[in-house]
Design a protein around this motif. Structure first.
Motif, short mmCIF file in Angstrom:
data_model
loop_
_atom_site.label_atom_id
_atom_site.label_comp_id
_atom_site.label_asym_id
_atom_site.label_seq_id
_atom_site.Cartn_x
_atom_site.Cartn_y
_atom_site.Cartn_z
N VAL A 177 39.70 35.92 26.62
CA VAL A 177 38.96 37.04 26.04
C VAL A 177 37.47 36.90 26.35
O VAL A 177 36.81 37.88 26.71
CB VAL A 177 39.20 37.11 24.51
N ALA A 178 36.94 35.68 26.26
CA ALA A 178 35.53 35.45 26.59
C ALA A 178 35.28 35.76 28.07
O ALA A 178 34.25 36.35 28.42
CB ALA A 178 35.15 34.00 26.29
N ARG A 179 36.21 35.37 28.94
CA ARG A 179 36.06 35.66 30.37
C ARG A 179 36.05 37.16 30.61
O ARG A 179 35.23 37.67 31.39
CB ARG A 179 37.21 35.01 31.16
N MET A 180 36.96 37.88 29.95
CA MET A 180 37.02 39.33 30.13
C MET A 180 35.73 39.99 29.67
O MET A 180 35.20 40.88 30.33
CB MET A 180 38.21 39.91 29.35
N ARG A 181 35.20 39.54 28.54
CA ARG A 181 33.96 40.13 28.02
C ARG A 181 32.78 39.81 28.95
O ARG A 181 31.89 40.63 29.14
CB ARG A 181 33.66 39.60 26.62
N ARG A 237 30.36 43.31 40.72
CA ARG A 237 30.71 41.94 41.11
C ARG A 237 32.18 41.87 41.49
O ARG A 237 32.98 42.72 41.05
CB ARG A 237 30.41 40.99 39.95
N PRO A 238 32.56 40.87 42.27
CA PRO A 238 33.98 40.74 42.62
C PRO A 238 34.77 40.25 41.42
O PRO A 238 34.22 39.63 40.50
CB PRO A 238 33.97 39.69 43.75
N LEU A 239 36.05 40.53 41.42
CA LEU A 239 36.95 40.07 40.38
C LEU A 239 38.08 39.31 41.05
O LEU A 239 38.79 39.86 41.89
CB LEU A 239 37.50 41.24 39.57
N ALA A 240 38.21 38.01 40.72
CA ALA A 240 39.26 37.19 41.31
C ALA A 240 40.62 37.69 40.84
O ALA A 240 40.73 38.45 39.88
CB ALA A 240 39.06 35.73 40.93
N ARG A 241 41.67 37.23 41.51
CA ARG A 241 43.02 37.67 41.17
C ARG A 241 43.28 37.49 39.67
O ARG A 241 43.08 36.41 39.12
CB ARG A 241 44.06 36.88 41.95
N THR A 242 43.72 38.56 39.05
CA THR A 242 44.01 38.53 37.62
C THR A 242 45.22 39.40 37.32
O THR A 242 45.41 40.44 37.97
CB THR A 242 42.78 39.00 36.80
N PRO A 243 46.07 39.01 36.40
CA PRO A 243 47.23 39.83 36.05
C PRO A 243 46.79 41.14 35.37
O PRO A 243 45.92 41.12 34.49
CB PRO A 243 48.02 38.95 35.07
N VAL A 244 47.37 42.24 35.78
CA VAL A 244 47.07 43.54 35.17
C VAL A 244 48.39 44.28 34.95
O VAL A 244 49.42 43.94 35.52
CB VAL A 244 46.14 44.42 36.06
N PRO A 253 53.59 45.46 36.14
CA PRO A 253 52.67 44.32 36.05
C PRO A 253 52.50 43.69 37.43
O PRO A 253 53.49 43.44 38.13
CB PRO A 253 53.40 43.37 35.09
N PHE A 254 51.28 43.46 37.85
CA PHE A 254 51.06 42.81 39.13
C PHE A 254 49.72 42.09 39.09
O PHE A 254 49.05 42.06 38.05
CB PHE A 254 51.13 43.81 40.29
N THR A 255 49.33 41.48 40.21
CA THR A 255 48.07 40.76 40.29
C THR A 255 47.09 41.58 41.12
O THR A 255 47.46 42.12 42.16
CB THR A 255 48.28 39.38 40.94
N MET A 256 45.84 41.67 40.66
CA MET A 256 44.85 42.51 41.33
C MET A 256 43.56 41.74 41.54
O MET A 256 43.20 40.87 40.74
CB MET A 256 44.61 43.76 40.48
N GLU A 257 42.88 42.03 42.65
CA GLU A 257 41.55 41.48 42.90
C GLU A 257 40.64 42.59 43.40
O GLU A 257 41.10 43.61 43.91
CB GLU A 257 41.61 40.33 43.91
#
Length: 310
Positions: free
Chosen positions: A288-292, A37-44, A82-86
């Motif tokens: 945390v719920a979103r990540m899981r 599935r796609p992953l919207a922009r998130t800090p990594v 640290p940057f933002t990834m999608e």
């Protein structure tokens, strides 16, 4: 349309990474990734390593620049940034990728061996590079994937296959920049030393004056060089490192937000919650719920000095 080498790489990855999320391999520094599935922009926060996407697209945003890594490009990271990834992926065409945690000793040994044997044109060290996937690099990736399919071959031949990939990166289009980064000379080396210090002591009291002294620079000079290399200010970097680590603690250990905040150096739970939401866009429990729910939990990094949340 996929080229023959890429098609074979995808076929091997499909067979090796059958479950969504991370798949560990017989090689400690190598893991496989599948996302349906796609992953919207998130800090990594990426630790030093090489990310090779064989199908699908990842896109990173750092300091006004866009780094795309897909079937035509791989990503090399020399220091944790640290940057933002999608991610672009579907159930029909999942994202399939390989992540190699950078073995700094192996890379340094190879840099020494290459010294004087490759084009030594001046190159500026970079923290992150997106480079073209040449046929020779694809062939090396395929050999690694084929080796990973057999436990005995992985144990005996795997390290040599990884070294071969390092060679491709260090002699590739941006090999000079990567070799210069790994040499840790000049301002890049001094900032790199500070980054290692931060990742080893993020839970302690860290002040910009002490970090500048660690780099042997005045505070204004340190600020300028630090931002140039990491895309952020020193204290924002410290804060980001603490928050990423806290998120992983909550994911891996199931601890509360208050306990995670205390573990990474926050004295005030309300400040931790406020800064966590500012970075990730959600309160700790919801994130945390979103990540899981949306993505598999990454395994603990090989090098405890760095935090990785790909």
């Amino acid at each position: 349309m996929q080229q023959p080498l890429q098609a074979r790489m995808v076929e091997r990855l499909q067979a090796l990474a059958t479950a969504e999320g991370y798949t560990l391999t017989a090689l400690p520094g190598v893991r496989l990734l599948r996302s349906n599935r796609p992953l919207a922009r998130t800090p990594v926060l990426y630790d030093p390593g090489i990310v090779i996407v064989c199908q699908g697209v990842k896109r990173g945003y750092l300091g006004g620049q866009v780094y795309q890594y897909d079937a035509q490009h791989y990503l090399a990271v020399s220091v944790p940034v640290p940057f933002t990834m999608e991610t672009e992926a579907t159930a029909e065409e999942p994202l399939l990728a390989i992540y190699l945690h950078l073995d700094l000793q192996m890379a340094a040994d190879l840099v020494l061996e290459l010294d004087g044997r490759v084009d030594a044109a001046p190159a500026q060290a970079q923290s992150m590079m997106s480079s073209p996937m040449q046929p020779a690099m694809q062939a090396s990736v395929l050999r690694l994937l084929e080796t990973l399919g057999d436990p005995l071959e992985a144990a005996v031949l795997g390290p040599a296959r990884v070294r071969e990939l390092y060679y491709r990166v260090l002699t590739g289009a941006q090999g000079g920049a990567m070799r210069e980064a790994l040499a840790m000379r000049g301002r890049f080396g001094r900032i790199g030393k500070v980054l290692r210090h931060i990742h080893g002591a993020y839970a302690t009291a860290l002040e910009v004056e002490g970090l500048a002294a660690e780099a042997g620079m005045s505070v204004p000079t340190f600020h300028a060089h630090f931002r140039d290399i990491t895309g952020t200010s020193p204290m924002q970097y410290v804060k980001s490192t603490r928050l990423h680590q806290a998120r992983l603690l909550m994911l891996r250990q199931g601890i509360t937000a208050e306990a995670a905040g205390l573990a990474v150096g926050y004295a005030s739970p309300s400040q931790f919650n406020r800064e966590f939401k500012r970075l990730f866009g959600l309160p700790p429990a919801a994130e945390v719920a979103r990540m899981r729910r949306s993505f598999a939990l990454p395994p603990a990094p090989v090098d405890a000095a760095y935090v990785s949340s790909h």
